[in-house]
Design a protein around this motif. Structure first.
Motif, mmCIF file in Angstrom:
data_model
loop_
_atom_site.group_PDB
_atom_site.id
_atom_site.type_symbol
_atom_site.label_atom_id
_atom_site.label_comp_id
_atom_site.label_asym_id
_atom_site.label_seq_id
_atom_site.Cartn_x
_atom_site.Cartn_y
_atom_site.Cartn_z
ATOM 1 N N THR A 132 14.160 -32.935 29.739
ATOM 2 C CA THR A 132 15.114 -34.014 29.943
ATOM 3 C C THR A 132 14.556 -35.251 29.255
ATOM 4 O OG1 THR A 132 15.822 -33.118 32.076
ATOM 5 C CG2 THR A 132 16.391 -35.395 31.608
ATOM 6 N N ILE A 133 15.277 -35.750 28.260
ATOM 7 C CA ILE A 133 14.755 -36.792 27.382
ATOM 8 C C ILE A 133 15.620 -38.040 27.497
ATOM 9 C CG2 ILE A 133 14.077 -37.357 25.022
ATOM 10 C CD1 ILE A 133 14.519 -34.156 24.628
ATOM 11 N N ASN A 134 15.006 -39.148 27.794
ATOM 12 C CA ASN A 134 15.671 -40.446 27.741
ATOM 13 C C ASN A 134 15.041 -41.235 26.604
ATOM 14 O OD1 ASN A 134 16.818 -42.926 28.063
ATOM 15 N ND2 ASN A 134 16.103 -43.270 30.145
ATOM 16 N N PRO A 135 15.710 -41.324 25.432
ATOM 17 C CA PRO A 135 15.087 -41.980 24.284
ATOM 18 C C PRO A 135 14.762 -43.452 24.509
ATOM 19 C CG PRO A 135 16.967 -40.666 23.606
ATOM 20 C CD PRO A 135 17.008 -40.739 25.098
ATOM 21 N N GLY A 136 15.541 -44.147 25.362
ATOM 22 C CA GLY A 136 15.179 -45.539 25.580
ATOM 23 C C GLY A 136 16.254 -46.373 26.251
ATOM 24 N N ASN A 137 15.803 -47.315 27.083
ATOM 25 C CA ASN A 137 16.644 -48.343 27.684
ATOM 26 C C ASN A 137 16.056 -49.700 27.325
ATOM 27 O OD1 ASN A 137 18.252 -46.365 29.064
ATOM 28 N ND2 ASN A 137 16.620 -46.199 30.597
ATOM 29 N N LEU A 138 16.888 -50.598 26.881
ATOM 30 C CA LEU A 138 16.417 -51.889 26.367
ATOM 31 C C LEU A 138 17.127 -53.034 27.070
ATOM 32 C CD1 LEU A 138 14.775 -53.536 24.270
ATOM 33 C CD2 LEU A 138 16.742 -53.304 22.718
ATOM 34 N N THR A 139 16.337 -53.988 27.541
ATOM 35 C CA THR A 139 16.861 -55.232 28.106
ATOM 36 C C THR A 139 16.308 -56.399 27.302
ATOM 37 O OG1 THR A 139 16.989 -54.296 30.337
ATOM 38 C CG2 THR A 139 16.996 -56.685 30.164
ATOM 39 N N GLU A 140 17.208 -57.238 26.770
ATOM 40 C CA GLU A 140 16.820 -58.398 25.972
ATOM 41 C C GLU A 140 17.238 -59.673 26.692
ATOM 42 O OE1 GLU A 140 17.131 -57.236 21.410
ATOM 43 O OE2 GLU A 140 18.968 -56.731 22.487
ATOM 44 N N ILE A 141 16.302 -60.581 26.840
ATOM 45 C CA ILE A 141 16.533 -61.837 27.558
ATOM 46 C C ILE A 141 16.199 -63.004 26.624
ATOM 47 C CG2 ILE A 141 15.959 -63.229 29.582
ATOM 48 C CD1 ILE A 141 15.068 -60.661 30.962
ATOM 49 N N SER A 153 21.891 -42.560 25.634
ATOM 50 C CA SER A 153 22.262 -41.335 26.339
ATOM 51 C C SER A 153 21.070 -40.382 26.423
ATOM 52 C CB SER A 153 23.419 -40.633 25.625
ATOM 53 O OG SER A 153 24.550 -41.479 25.562
ATOM 54 N N SER A 154 21.002 -39.650 27.514
ATOM 55 C CA SER A 154 19.936 -38.670 27.699
ATOM 56 C C SER A 154 20.274 -37.370 26.971
ATOM 57 C CB SER A 154 19.709 -38.389 29.181
ATOM 58 O OG SER A 154 19.258 -39.544 29.855
ATOM 59 N N PHE A 155 19.221 -36.641 26.595
ATOM 60 C CA PHE A 155 19.357 -35.334 25.960
ATOM 61 C C PHE A 155 18.681 -34.283 26.834
ATOM 62 C CE2 PHE A 155 19.191 -38.413 22.466
ATOM 63 C CZ PHE A 155 20.370 -38.108 21.789
ATOM 64 N N ASP A 214 12.310 -55.809 27.019
ATOM 65 C CA ASP A 214 11.745 -54.778 27.902
ATOM 66 C C ASP A 214 12.347 -53.436 27.514
ATOM 67 O OD1 ASP A 214 10.135 -56.439 29.593
ATOM 68 O OD2 ASP A 214 11.972 -57.175 30.505
ATOM 69 N N PHE A 215 11.478 -52.511 27.149
ATOM 70 C CA PHE A 215 11.917 -51.196 26.684
ATOM 71 C C PHE A 215 11.204 -50.117 27.490
ATOM 72 C CE2 PHE A 215 11.210 -47.438 24.044
ATOM 73 C CZ PHE A 215 12.509 -47.125 23.682
ATOM 74 N N SER A 216 11.940 -49.061 27.854
ATOM 75 C CA SER A 216 11.338 -47.933 28.570
ATOM 76 C C SER A 216 11.959 -46.633 28.092
ATOM 77 C CB SER A 216 11.525 -48.085 30.090
ATOM 78 O OG SER A 216 12.893 -48.030 30.436
ATOM 79 N N ALA A 217 11.169 -45.580 28.082
ATOM 80 C CA ALA A 217 11.631 -44.245 27.697
ATOM 81 C C ALA A 217 10.801 -43.225 28.466
ATOM 82 C CB ALA A 217 11.478 -44.021 26.199
ATOM 83 N N HIS A 218 11.376 -42.045 28.689
ATOM 84 C CA HIS A 218 10.628 -41.027 29.411
ATOM 85 C C HIS A 218 11.019 -39.621 28.959
ATOM 86 C CE1 HIS A 218 14.209 -41.194 32.208
ATOM 87 N NE2 HIS A 218 14.069 -39.889 32.044
ATOM 88 N N LEU A 219 10.131 -38.683 29.258
ATOM 89 C CA LEU A 219 10.334 -37.263 28.966
ATOM 90 C C LEU A 219 9.889 -36.468 30.188
ATOM 91 C CD1 LEU A 219 10.829 -34.789 27.104
ATOM 92 C CD2 LEU A 219 8.473 -35.058 26.299
ATOM 93 N N ARG A 220 10.810 -35.682 30.755
ATOM 94 C CA ARG A 220 10.500 -34.822 31.899
ATOM 95 C C ARG A 220 10.573 -33.356 31.471
ATOM 96 N NH1 ARG A 220 13.861 -38.595 34.844
ATOM 97 N NH2 ARG A 220 12.687 -39.672 36.475
ATOM 98 N N ASP A 221 9.613 -32.569 31.925
ATOM 99 C CA ASP A 221 9.568 -31.148 31.590
ATOM 100 C C ASP A 221 9.381 -30.311 32.845
ATOM 101 O OD1 ASP A 221 9.832 -31.623 28.890
ATOM 102 O OD2 ASP A 221 7.669 -31.612 28.513
ATOM 103 N N LEU A 222 10.156 -29.241 32.932
ATOM 104 C CA LEU A 222 9.944 -28.191 33.924
ATOM 105 C C LEU A 222 9.613 -26.912 33.158
ATOM 106 C CD1 LEU A 222 12.950 -28.795 36.371
ATOM 107 C CD2 LEU A 222 10.531 -29.124 36.898
#
Length: 466
Positions: A128-137, A156-158, A94-102
């Motif tokens: 605000t950039i979150n390149p990715g969070n990964l959960t492996e099962i 880490s976020s940028f 399970d992988f997720s990433a997001h990008l927020r802009d103001l």
């Protein structure tokens, strides 16, 4: 929603939300009772909230202000299952990433004498950039014994702040020549600060039925897009800010063109050619293991790449028989990249190069309320790196692919036909109520979604196109 605060002053509020989903599943059962299932889920969502204020100050000052928020998120899930009699294995990522802009922007346009305009503005964009969070099962079960391991990795976020100020003049020199010189000063602040000058200039020469055009400019981009996916529809993209390694991407471009009207202005034809060159590009040096690219990004990237693109764009629109409107476009282009450590230092086609794109649309007014529309789209497939062969597991090495060039083949073309029926009814106060009925992909074209290797136990390597 619109609100008129006073004559010449208006406030507009808008909101947009979209969610795209892609599902893929492949199940196979062997004659000996073994069952395998591969499943891929992709969810791409984005939302935009914006507020716009417009005010006409006196007769020659026009003020426009914007503030807004955007959110883009990608979620991906890969599941591989194997079962045989009382034994089963399950691997899930399970992988997720997001990008927020103001963002915010203020424009001030001033009408000068002799119909000249002076355009000024200031804008700011905070990422605000979150390149990715990964959960492996990993799960395995045999009879009543269950074994499960869960590993979670958070990157880490940028953060990146982009700001710019710009000014430009627009007006006529004589009766036929219109010029538009301008200058933009852009800045980027992350782990390192950058300041860049971006001059622009455009001109056009107007004849009775023909207009000649010229444009030139320099541009900088402080966010680097890293694209890695075998998906045509929803590629995986992570955005990284510029730093001491990733210098701002820079491009210079020039274009020349002409437009001409025919048949008493019933038909308009545009032709334009362009050339662009790039530097300080980022790229992927080698194939990553699933989502590891987005977790340990620096291990896979190379910097300092160069590129160029050039092409011709042809478009036209016209009215026939007072009820039929036709629009068309055709684009031919080439886009190339070069990195010292990729493709043996040789220039290669960009992944999203589409050499030919064509579109044709028609709108026919059946009655005062009914309109019929049709649309045809054709895009040549983008580039793909196809291996020469495959080496299976042995005592000396694990399985691996053999490549001779990057992006060496074109994937199948994309095309479809859409039909639409539109019903409109005029209401009070110049408002219009409309309902649209549409048929998407009329002839059921099975366009490409993703490409993946199929080893299947055979001697020959095959690539499935889904």
């Amino acid at each position: 929603a619109n609100y008129e605060m006073s004559p010449g002053s208006k406030l507009e509020l808008s909101y947009f939300y979209a969610q795209d989903q892609l599902r893929f599943s492949d199940i196979s059962n062997s004659s000996t009772g073994e069952r395998t299932q591969d499943q891929e889920n992709q969810d791409i969502g984005n939302s935009v909230l914006s507020l716009r204020y417009f005010n006409a100050i006196k007769n020659n000052y026009f003020l426009t202000a914007y503030v807004g928020y955007t959110y883009n998120e990608g979620r991906f899930r890969n599941i591989n299952e194997f079962s045989y009699e009382n034994f089963s294995e399950n691997s899930q990522q399970d992988f997720s990433a997001h990008l927020r802009d103001l963002y915010s922007r203020i424009n001030l346009d001033i009408l000068l004498s002799n119909n000249w305009q002076w355009k000024n503005g200031i804008e700011s964009l905070y990422h605000t950039i979150n390149p990715g969070n990964l959960t492996e099962i990993e799960r395995s079960q045999s009879m009543d014994f269950l074994n499960e391991t869960i590993n979670t990795t958070n990157s880490s976020s940028f953060r990146l702040l982009e700001s710019s100020v710009y000014t430009a003049l627009e007006g006529y020199v004589g009766s036929r020549i219109k010029i538009h010189p301008g200058l933009r000063v852009s800045t980027g602040f992350s782990s390192r600060s950058f300041v860049r000058l971006e001059p622009r200039f455009s001109a056009q020469y107007e004849l009775s039925a023909t207009t000649l055009k010229f444009n030139a400019g320099s541009f900088n981009q402080y966010l680097h897009p890293i694209v890695y996916s075998n998906s045509e529809v929803q590629p995986m993209v992570v955005w990284l800010p510029s730093n001491h390694k990733r210098l701002p991407q820079h491009s210079d471009q020039i274009s020349v063109g002409a437009s001409r009207s025919f048949l008493n202005n019933q038909f308009l034809l545009n032709l334009e050619g362009y050339y662009k060159r790039y530097k300080n590009l980022s790229g992927i040096s080698n194939v990553s293991d699933d989502f590891d690219l987005f977790i340990n990004t620096e291990e896979y990237l190379v910097y300092g790449g160069t590129g160029r693109s050039y092409g011709i764009e042809l478009s036209g629109e016209g009215y026939f028989f007072h009820k039929l409107k036709v629009e068309m476009y055709y684009n031919w282009m080439r886009s190339l990249r070069r990195f010292d450590s990729i493709n043996n230092g040789q220039e290669y086609p960009f992944k999203f190069q589409r050499e030919h794109t064509f579109g044709l649309s028609a709108f026919y007014q059946l009655t005062d309320r009914w309109q019929l529309s049709g649309n045809f789209v054709f895009n040549k497939g983008h580039r793909y790196t196809y291996p020469l062969g495959y080496v299976d597991n042995s005592l000396l090495a694990d399985n691996y692919f053999i490549f001779n060039a990057k992006n060496n083949v074109n994937l199948p073309a994309y095309h479809r036909v859409d039909l639409g029926f539109i019903w409109n009814k005029e209401l009070k106060d110049d408002h219009i109520f409309g309902v649209k009925f549409g048929i998407y992909n009329l002839y059921g074209r099975r366009n490409l979604v993703s490409v993946f290797p199929d080893l299947g136990g055979g001697e020959e390597l095959e690539f499935n196109v889904k």
